[in-house]
Design an enzyme around this catalytic site. Sequence first.
Site, PDB file in Angstrom:
ATOM      1  N   ASP A 159     -27.733  -0.366   9.004  1.00  0.00           N
ATOM      2  CA  ASP A 159     -28.206  -0.746  10.135  1.00  0.00           C
ATOM      3  C   ASP A 159     -29.644  -1.302   9.888  1.00  0.00           C
ATOM      4  OD1 ASP A 159     -28.719  -0.652  12.980  1.00  0.00           O
ATOM      5  OD2 ASP A 159     -29.428   1.449  13.020  1.00  0.00           O
TER       6      ASP A 159
ATOM      7  N   HIS B 184     -28.106 -10.623  10.285  1.00  0.00           N
ATOM      8  CA  HIS B 184     -26.888 -10.393   9.871  1.00  0.00           C
ATOM      9  C   HIS B 184     -26.192 -11.002   8.498  1.00  0.00           C
ATOM     10  CE1 HIS B 184     -26.304  -7.914  13.460  1.00  0.00           C
ATOM     11  NE2 HIS B 184     -26.425  -8.834  14.372  1.00  0.00           N
TER      12      HIS B 184
ATOM     13  N   SER C 217     -19.078  -1.494  15.283  1.00  0.00           N
ATOM     14  CA  SER C 217     -18.519  -0.369  16.111  1.00  0.00           C
ATOM     15  C   SER C 217     -17.774  -0.698  17.516  1.00  0.00           C
ATOM     16  CB  SER C 217     -19.700   0.533  16.151  1.00  0.00           C
ATOM     17  OG  SER C 217     -20.323   0.194  17.364  1.00  0.00           O
TER      18      SER C 217
ATOM     19  N   GLU D 139     -18.841   0.234  20.021  1.00  0.00           N
ATOM     20  CA  GLU D 139     -19.568  -0.139  20.970  1.00  0.00           C
ATOM     21  C   GLU D 139     -20.569  -1.173  21.007  1.00  0.00           C
ATOM     22  OE1 GLU D 139     -19.317   3.162  19.474  1.00  0.00           O
ATOM     23  OE2 GLU D 139     -18.101   3.552  21.348  1.00  0.00           O
TER      24      GLU D 139
ATOM     25  N   TRP E 216     -19.570  -4.199  21.080  1.00  0.00           N
ATOM     26  CA  TRP E 216     -18.915  -5.208  21.908  1.00  0.00           C
ATOM     27  C   TRP E 216     -20.148  -5.348  23.056  1.00  0.00           C
ATOM     28  CZ3 TRP E 216     -15.597  -8.092  20.160  1.00  0.00           C
ATOM     29  CH2 TRP E 216     -14.248  -7.665  19.239  1.00  0.00           C
TER      30      TRP E 216
ATOM     31  N   LEU F 255     -12.258  -0.464  -7.567  1.00  0.00           N
ATOM     32  CA  LEU F 255     -12.922   0.010  -6.535  1.00  0.00           C
ATOM     33  C   LEU F 255     -12.215  -0.015  -5.098  1.00  0.00           C
ATOM     34  CD1 LEU F 255     -15.947   1.029  -5.349  1.00  0.00           C
ATOM     35  CD2 LEU F 255     -16.140  -1.106  -4.784  1.00  0.00           C
TER      36      LEU F 255
END
Length: 243
Positions: free
Chosen positions: A19, A36, A64, A66, A68, A130
């Site tokens: 974030d 970003h 997420s 949300e 959108w 990984l």
Amino acid sequence: MDRKELTEKIPVHVAVIMDGNGRWAEKNGVSRLSGHNAGMLAMKEIIKRADIMGIRYLTVYAFSTENWKRSQEEVGGIFNLLVKYVGSELAELDENNVRVRILGDWRQVPKAAVASIEKALDTTKNNDGLQFNIALNYGGRQEILHAVRSICERVSSGEIGVSDVTGAMISDALYTGEENGNIPDPDLIIRTSGEERLSNFLLWQCAYSELAFTDSLWPDFTPDEFEAIVHAFAGRKRRFGGR
Ligand code: IPE
Ligand code: IPE
Ligand code: MG
């Protein structure tokens, strides 16, 4: 403590809520999309360090259910960045034996991104280094709902009874369950940017996760800070409800 002693306590699964890209952009006077992009570069470095440290599973929250709600321009830009990232990094991830998995309702994202994801999943499917999980169009509540529905179907078809439903069955039906090779619950969840909440991330799986918060904005988050947080975690005592 020498390095070997530390690696013995390395968590198996570390999850990260990446974030602060927008605030980083504002702070630096650039567009949110540049934020970003800077976040993507930070992510590349964290993957490398996680691998070197011997972490088995690294999960990142990339988009997420949300997210959108953001502008079309930002949403479209984020998915374009994902396509660009896969295009430029997939060969190296594959060379490093990294296995890519996606958590979430990823088939509903823009077509070009779905195609990139399919390529990444297919290219890395036999890798056993990984495991890099990208939570994309992911929501913890949606994930639980999806699991509950699939279990209800088994009950309504008569395959199992109501009292046969177990917690393990719920875990198996999550995105982290059978469809992605049963990923263990995260030992540690790190969130950057100073926000101290989960924002719908791994709600079932986080029951006993350690939580770590840092004020660093995601694009400023360095592999050294990541390593320091993971080592601090190694010193915490997890009791799982026992004494
Ligand atoms: C995280 O950074 C990336 C995504 C949610 C896609 P943000 O874009 O949320 O950054 P802030 O919170 O606005 O600073
Ligand atoms: C969480 O960050 C989602 C991702 C990092 C992908 P948000 O920025 O969307 O969360 P809120 O809105 O601050 O809770
Ligand atoms: Mg945010």
